[in-house]
Design a protein around this motif. Structure first.
Motif, mmCIF file in Angstrom:
data_model
loop_
_atom_site.group_PDB
_atom_site.id
_atom_site.type_symbol
_atom_site.label_atom_id
_atom_site.label_comp_id
_atom_site.label_asym_id
_atom_site.label_seq_id
_atom_site.Cartn_x
_atom_site.Cartn_y
_atom_site.Cartn_z
ATOM 1 N N SER A 1 0.522 -1.598 0.276
ATOM 2 C CA SER A 1 0.120 0.295 -0.297
ATOM 3 C C SER A 1 0.853 1.341 -0.116
ATOM 4 C CB SER A 1 -1.140 0.332 1.267
ATOM 5 O OG SER A 1 -0.362 -0.591 2.609
ATOM 6 N N SER A 2 0.848 2.282 1.413
ATOM 7 C CA SER A 2 1.825 3.376 1.018
ATOM 8 C C SER A 2 3.208 3.326 0.532
ATOM 9 C CB SER A 2 1.426 4.004 2.466
ATOM 10 O OG SER A 2 1.549 3.552 3.573
ATOM 11 N N ALA A 3 3.719 1.705 1.325
ATOM 12 C CA ALA A 3 5.229 1.833 1.568
ATOM 13 C C ALA A 3 5.306 2.342 -0.084
ATOM 14 C CB ALA A 3 6.233 0.574 1.861
ATOM 15 N N ARG A 4 4.786 0.906 -0.758
ATOM 16 C CA ARG A 4 5.090 0.809 -2.533
ATOM 17 C C ARG A 4 4.916 2.524 -3.451
ATOM 18 N NH1 ARG A 4 1.472 0.823 -6.576
ATOM 19 N NH2 ARG A 4 -0.301 0.197 -4.740
ATOM 20 N N HIS A 5 3.977 3.092 -2.737
ATOM 21 C CA HIS A 5 4.263 5.106 -3.433
ATOM 22 C C HIS A 5 5.129 5.848 -3.188
ATOM 23 C CE1 HIS A 5 -0.280 4.374 -4.862
ATOM 24 N NE2 HIS A 5 -0.143 3.667 -3.467
ATOM 25 N N LEU A 6 6.060 5.402 -1.245
ATOM 26 C CA LEU A 6 6.690 6.041 -1.382
ATOM 27 C C LEU A 6 7.898 5.493 -2.276
ATOM 28 C CD1 LEU A 6 8.920 7.906 0.667
ATOM 29 C CD2 LEU A 6 8.835 5.829 2.442
ATOM 30 N N ALA A 7 7.660 4.506 -2.083
ATOM 31 C CA ALA A 7 9.813 4.212 -3.140
ATOM 32 C C ALA A 7 9.791 4.640 -4.565
ATOM 33 C CB ALA A 7 9.831 3.339 -2.938
ATOM 34 N N GLU A 8 8.363 4.086 -5.215
ATOM 35 C CA GLU A 8 7.902 5.646 -6.581
ATOM 36 C C GLU A 8 8.318 6.500 -6.728
ATOM 37 O OE1 GLU A 8 3.833 4.577 -7.732
ATOM 38 O OE2 GLU A 8 4.207 1.887 -7.781
ATOM 39 N N ALA A 9 8.011 7.684 -5.307
ATOM 40 C CA ALA A 9 8.197 9.066 -5.932
ATOM 41 C C ALA A 9 9.613 9.063 -5.684
ATOM 42 C CB ALA A 9 7.687 9.407 -3.645
ATOM 43 N N LEU A 10 10.653 7.985 -4.621
ATOM 44 C CA LEU A 10 12.215 8.411 -4.614
ATOM 45 C C LEU A 10 12.278 8.133 -5.461
ATOM 46 C CD1 LEU A 10 12.597 7.069 -0.613
ATOM 47 C CD2 LEU A 10 12.330 9.307 -1.322
ATOM 48 N N ARG B 1 23.063 18.307 -3.659
ATOM 49 C CA ARG B 1 23.618 20.155 -3.824
ATOM 50 C C ARG B 1 23.692 20.781 -5.273
ATOM 51 N NH1 ARG B 1 28.119 20.300 0.595
ATOM 52 N NH2 ARG B 1 27.344 19.244 1.498
ATOM 53 N N ALA B 2 23.260 20.049 -6.399
ATOM 54 C CA ALA B 2 23.521 20.729 -7.272
ATOM 55 C C ALA B 2 21.633 21.015 -7.371
ATOM 56 C CB ALA B 2 23.597 19.635 -8.932
ATOM 57 N N ASP B 3 20.994 20.604 -7.092
ATOM 58 C CA ASP B 3 19.155 20.156 -7.418
ATOM 59 C C ASP B 3 19.311 22.247 -6.425
ATOM 60 O OD1 ASP B 3 16.849 19.725 -8.668
ATOM 61 O OD2 ASP B 3 16.317 19.467 -5.839
ATOM 62 N N HIS B 4 19.020 22.245 -4.850
ATOM 63 C CA HIS B 4 19.463 22.380 -4.003
ATOM 64 C C HIS B 4 20.783 23.154 -3.361
ATOM 65 C CE1 HIS B 4 16.287 24.148 -1.031
ATOM 66 N NE2 HIS B 4 17.677 23.574 -0.453
ATOM 67 N N PRO B 5 20.926 24.168 -3.828
ATOM 68 C CA PRO B 5 22.392 24.909 -3.344
ATOM 69 C C PRO B 5 22.139 25.067 -2.365
ATOM 70 C CG PRO B 5 21.988 26.347 -5.222
ATOM 71 C CD PRO B 5 20.643 24.517 -5.782
ATOM 72 N N SER B 6 23.415 25.450 -1.448
ATOM 73 C CA SER B 6 23.263 26.109 -0.217
ATOM 74 C C SER B 6 23.459 27.814 -0.309
ATOM 75 C CB SER B 6 24.055 25.702 1.158
ATOM 76 O OG SER B 6 25.521 25.083 0.917
ATOM 77 N N GLU C 1 15.329 10.291 -10.242
ATOM 78 C CA GLU C 1 15.572 9.833 -11.995
ATOM 79 C C GLU C 1 15.686 11.412 -12.041
ATOM 80 O OE1 GLU C 1 12.967 8.347 -15.739
ATOM 81 O OE2 GLU C 1 12.704 7.730 -13.340
ATOM 82 N N ALA C 2 15.077 12.884 -10.860
ATOM 83 C CA ALA C 2 15.000 13.372 -11.700
ATOM 84 C C ALA C 2 16.420 14.285 -11.093
ATOM 85 C CB ALA C 2 14.334 14.559 -11.636
ATOM 86 N N GLY C 3 16.999 14.481 -10.430
ATOM 87 C CA GLY C 3 18.626 14.558 -10.284
ATOM 88 C C GLY C 3 17.758 15.105 -8.578
ATOM 89 N N VAL C 4 16.878 14.880 -8.663
ATOM 90 C CA VAL C 4 15.896 16.148 -7.001
ATOM 91 C C VAL C 4 16.645 15.658 -5.932
ATOM 92 C CG1 VAL C 4 14.684 16.964 -5.890
ATOM 93 C CG2 VAL C 4 14.706 16.746 -8.173
ATOM 94 N N ILE C 5 17.147 14.788 -6.069
ATOM 95 C CA ILE C 5 18.109 12.991 -5.153
ATOM 96 C C ILE C 5 19.377 13.313 -5.378
ATOM 97 C CG2 ILE C 5 15.476 13.368 -3.076
ATOM 98 C CD1 ILE C 5 16.638 10.296 -3.794
ATOM 99 N N ASP C 6 20.537 12.773 -4.711
ATOM 100 C CA ASP C 6 21.737 12.041 -5.291
ATOM 101 C C ASP C 6 20.480 10.757 -5.937
ATOM 102 O OD1 ASP C 6 23.471 13.966 -5.001
ATOM 103 O OD2 ASP C 6 24.055 13.782 -2.670
ATOM 104 N N ALA C 7 21.742 10.204 -6.826
ATOM 105 C CA ALA C 7 21.618 8.447 -7.047
ATOM 106 C C ALA C 7 21.640 7.977 -6.157
ATOM 107 C CB ALA C 7 22.073 8.708 -8.214
ATOM 108 N N GLN C 8 21.247 6.718 -5.881
ATOM 109 C CA GLN C 8 21.082 5.822 -5.106
ATOM 110 C C GLN C 8 20.113 4.466 -5.559
ATOM 111 O OE1 GLN C 8 20.215 8.112 -1.133
ATOM 112 N NE2 GLN C 8 20.142 9.311 -2.238
#
Length: 200
Positions: free
Chosen positions: A128-137, A195-200, A142-149
């Motif tokens: 249920s909900s955990a699957r949606h979380l994994a998909e969102a991450l 950091r590239a998506d959200h520079p300090s 993929e969009a580079g908003v968070i580091d590839a991992q």
């Protein structure tokens, strides 16, 4: 005639589920008696056992229904946003807010892990909900908003943290507990941003 019997069986099952859900949420798993659930909807104990085999079987079906509804609630909240980051935030917030729902609190967060066992409860949560979380991450990586991992360990960490937070919220008497938790969640999520998506 066969169609009528099938409809009657479906109606009986739905009635048992609804009454079981009401009683499990109000009284807790251990206080519920399957024969009483059957009597409340006007069917025999044998009919209840025919549909669910045991009280645990009825409870398992109720948990599945409630978790499915929770997953839909999370997905609906996320789907109101086009931006992947806002989708993640909205879905997480919807999950946390569900802790204030007494049905979710008692059935999914308190009784289900103890009655079904951790492994089965986690498997149902992942469907249920955990699957949606994994998909969102995955979308964010993929969009580079968070580091590839690898997404799975990150999803499990966040899912575990949010399950614990939802349970705490359900029991908290602090008036602004939800607002405090949402702020803590935002601080946690911001730490994931590239950091590239959200520079300090």
């Amino acid at each position: 005639m066969a169609g009528t019997r099938a409809e009657q069986r479906a109606a009986t099952r739905a009635a048992l589920l609804a009454e079981g859900r009401r009683r499990f949420a109000a009284d807790g798993y251990h206080a519920v008696v399957l024969a009483d659930v059957a009597a409340a909807v006007g069917v025999t104990k044998g009919a209840a056992y025919h549909h669910f085999a045991s009280k645990a079987g009825l409870f398992r079906a109720v948990v599945a229904d409630v978790q499915h509804e929770l997953g839909e609630r999370v997905a609906d909240a996320a789907d109101r946003h086009g931006d992947p980051w806002e989708r993640l935030r909205a879905g997480c917030r919807a999950f946390l807010a569900a802790g204030s729902d007494p049905v979710v609190r008692r059935i999914v967060l308190v009784d289900a892990p103890a009655v079904l066992g951790w492994d089965e409860w986690r498997a149902m949560d992942e469907d249920s909900s955990a699957r949606h979380l994994a998909e969102a991450l995955g979308d964010l990586a993929e969009a580079g908003v968070i580091d590839a991992q690898p997404v799975e360990p990150l999803a499990r960490l966040l899912s575990g943290a949010m399950n614990e937070a939802a349970l705490w919220l359900a029991r908290s008497a602090t008036p602004d507990a939800l607002a405090q938790t949402e702020k803590a969640l935002d601080r946690l999520l911001v730490g994931l941003r590239s950091r590239a998506d959200h520079p300090s």
